[in-house]
Design a protein around this motif. Sequence first.
Motif, PDB file in Angstrom:
ATOM      1  N   THR A  28      39.551  43.904  46.463  1.00  0.00           N
ATOM      2  CA  THR A  28      38.091  43.895  46.482  1.00  0.00           C
ATOM      3  C   THR A  28      37.597  43.477  45.105  1.00  0.00           C
ATOM      4  N   LEU A  29      36.370  43.029  45.052  1.00  0.00           N
ATOM      5  CA  LEU A  29      35.828  42.502  43.810  1.00  0.00           C
ATOM      6  C   LEU A  29      35.881  43.526  42.684  1.00  0.00           C
ATOM      7  N   ASP A  30      35.638  44.778  43.008  1.00  0.00           N
ATOM      8  CA  ASP A  30      35.628  45.807  41.968  1.00  0.00           C
ATOM      9  C   ASP A  30      37.022  46.124  41.437  1.00  0.00           C
ATOM     10  N   LEU A  32      39.421  43.635  41.203  1.00  0.00           N
ATOM     11  CA  LEU A  32      40.004  42.389  40.717  1.00  0.00           C
ATOM     12  C   LEU A  32      40.189  42.441  39.207  1.00  0.00           C
ATOM     13  N   PHE A  52      37.295  33.752  48.763  1.00  0.00           N
ATOM     14  CA  PHE A  52      37.211  35.156  48.368  1.00  0.00           C
ATOM     15  C   PHE A  52      35.863  35.460  47.715  1.00  0.00           C
ATOM     16  N   LEU A  53      35.436  34.595  46.810  1.00  0.00           N
ATOM     17  CA  LEU A  53      34.165  34.817  46.130  1.00  0.00           C
ATOM     18  C   LEU A  53      32.992  34.741  47.108  1.00  0.00           C
ATOM     19  N   ASP A  54      33.040  33.769  48.008  1.00  0.00           N
ATOM     20  CA  ASP A  54      31.967  33.642  49.005  1.00  0.00           C
ATOM     21  C   ASP A  54      31.874  34.901  49.865  1.00  0.00           C
ATOM     22  N   LYS A  55      33.021  35.406  50.306  1.00  0.00           N
ATOM     23  CA  LYS A  55      33.038  36.623  51.128  1.00  0.00           C
ATOM     24  C   LYS A  55      32.581  37.844  50.336  1.00  0.00           C
ATOM     25  N   SER A  56      32.730  37.755  49.016  1.00  0.00           N
ATOM     26  CA  SER A  56      32.303  38.866  48.150  1.00  0.00           C
ATOM     27  C   SER A  56      30.846  38.735  47.730  1.00  0.00           C
TER      28      SER A  56
END
Length: 250
Positions: A28-30, A32, A52-56
């Motif tokens: 998850t972004l947090d 990474l 991944f970034l788009d989904k985040s």
Amino acid sequence: DYKTKIDYVIEQLFQKDKMLKVFFENITLDKLDSTLIVEGDKDQVLDIIKNFLDKSGISCIGNPDVSIEDFSTFTVEDAEDLFARSNLLSYSGKKSFNIFYCASMTSEAMNKILKLFEDPKKDKHFILVVPRKIDILPTLLSRATVLTLSGEKIDKNAEEFLSMSISDRLEFIVSFLDKFEDEEDTGIKRDSVVRVLDSIEIILNKSGGVADNINSLKLISKYKNYLRLRGSNPKMLLEHLALVLPKIPA
């Protein structure tokens, strides 16, 4: 305390290199890391990172907090520019991402960004994408999460080359290298040849395996190491391979 499922998966992934898709499916972004070094095909790796970034919720299009750059040779001047940008505040006040593909990097540049990877600023993410992690200084690798995109994407040039007669191979080499005649002083030509050799290795392994092609595979491995050196002569190495590699129908 029991670890959560995601913590356990991440812990397992960090123990050894895994496919990049698996990594980003379980992160998850947090969680990474601030610094990643990814080995693999440029286009495939960038597509996975962008998805991944788009989904985040982070758009890669028209977003000043997402920088995606492509370097044939990453120099110390490029490293200094990256270092300067690392001190700038993000436009959104949230996370920012510097994603840069480097076909090759000078040792001076790697040493320059070593400090950046050692102590990244809060909410600053740096993702270095390279064709081969073996080219990266061990000290730099140790400062980042290192991932590999496994795969067997075959370069069509490799298939054509192996299917040709010796005379046709020699003509092919000239036309192939002519595409990079204006890139003699960059890493583009050598990197492109290494990609072809990577694919030839895959084809040879599928056609008879290691036992039947051991001498060819050893020679290819040796020449790939030569091609990582500045001043190496791709034409000379390819011409020798044209004479000794087996003919394999496409």
